[in-house]
Design an enzyme around this catalytic site. Structure first.
Site, PDB file in Angstrom:
ATOM      1  N   GLU A  84       0.780  99.399  64.880  1.00  0.00           N
ATOM      2  CA  GLU A  84       0.283  98.977  66.028  1.00  0.00           C
ATOM      3  C   GLU A  84      -0.748  97.860  65.852  1.00  0.00           C
ATOM      4  OE1 GLU A  84       1.969  99.559  68.775  1.00  0.00           O
ATOM      5  OE2 GLU A  84       3.240 101.217  68.291  1.00  0.00           O
ATOM      6  N   CYS A 148      -1.602 108.075  71.697  1.00  0.00           N
ATOM      7  CA  CYS A 148      -1.631 107.390  70.809  1.00  0.00           C
ATOM      8  C   CYS A 148      -2.575 106.276  70.961  1.00  0.00           C
ATOM      9  CB  CYS A 148      -0.174 107.072  70.295  1.00  0.00           C
ATOM     10  SG  CYS A 148       0.663 108.361  69.675  1.00  0.00           S
ATOM     11  N   HIS A 167       3.044 104.476  64.124  1.00  0.00           N
ATOM     12  CA  HIS A 167       4.000 105.337  64.731  1.00  0.00           C
ATOM     13  C   HIS A 167       5.097 105.637  63.776  1.00  0.00           C
ATOM     14  CE1 HIS A 167       2.914 104.698  69.106  1.00  0.00           C
ATOM     15  NE2 HIS A 167       3.066 106.016  68.931  1.00  0.00           N
TER      16      HIS A 167
END
Length: 208
Positions: A84, A148, A167
């Site tokens: 991410e 998250c 992830h």
């Protein structure tokens, strides 16, 4: 003698349909592998609760003074190990494991809308995909507006960008815990390498 680096890696407790959370299983496997003699690795399990994250994260940054904090989360939609790029401050309305969500709907009141990691995730992705790891890595600009994303933003805010979020897919879809741990190890070592050569924090440049 070169000083050891400190890295904190977190995984999440079970939630929703994830009775076993692949992120914490993978992080425990990573702990067994280690990050080599030059790195002190600390791992911790994060509750799927907004308030717990607000309490836990500052203590991790204060206690360990890490060069890097990497949060690992599971995504039922992921089929790759996904890096991410940034954390979002607003839009948190999905209730956590305690059935609560932030009153303001945001991570840090008055904080920037989006914080980019100080790490170039595209570079990390390319580097690890070019190795013969056998685990596919991809990048994303949307960590999902749940725990998250929330954890990532708070950590980026506290650590001035020296944070990462990864992830992972559920176990066996398609990777084993061992494969996920190998991928995490490769990704984190590359991140440390890049951090040594860059210290600037950028605010989000791309449009969402």
């Amino acid at each position: 003698m070169e000083q050891k680096k400190t890295v904190v890696v977190t995984g999440f407790e079970p939630f929703g349909e994830h009775a076993v959370n692949a992120s914490w299983v993978a992080v425990q496997e990573l702990k067994k592998l280690g990050l080599g003699p030059a790195v002190n690795l600390h791992v911790t399990e994060v509750p799927v609760e907004y308030e717990a994250v607000q309490n836990l994260l500052p203590s991790l940054w204060d206690q360990y003074k890490p060069q890097l904090v990497v949060h690992v989360g599971v995504s039922g939609m992921a089929t790759t190990v996904t890096l991410e790029k940034c954390g979002q401050n607003q839009g948190y309305s999905r209730p956590d494991n305690c059935h609560s969500c932030p009153k303001s709907g945001c991570c840090v009141e008055g904080g920037p809308d989006c914080i980019d990691s100080a790490i170039d995730m595209d570079l990390v992705c390319k580097s690890v995909n070019n190795s013969d790891l056998g685990v596919s890595i991809s990048v994303s600009e949307d960590a999902g507006r749940y725990l998250c994303d929330y954890t990532y933003y708070v950590s980026l805010y506290l650590g001035k960008g020296r944070s990462a979020f990864v992830h992972v897919p559920p176990l066996g879809k398609p990777y084993s815990a061992e494969q996920l741990a190998q991928a995490l190890r490769a990704v984190i070592l590359k991140m440390l390498d890049l951090l040594e050569h860059s210290t600037e924090v950028q605010h989000c440049q791309h449009s969402h």
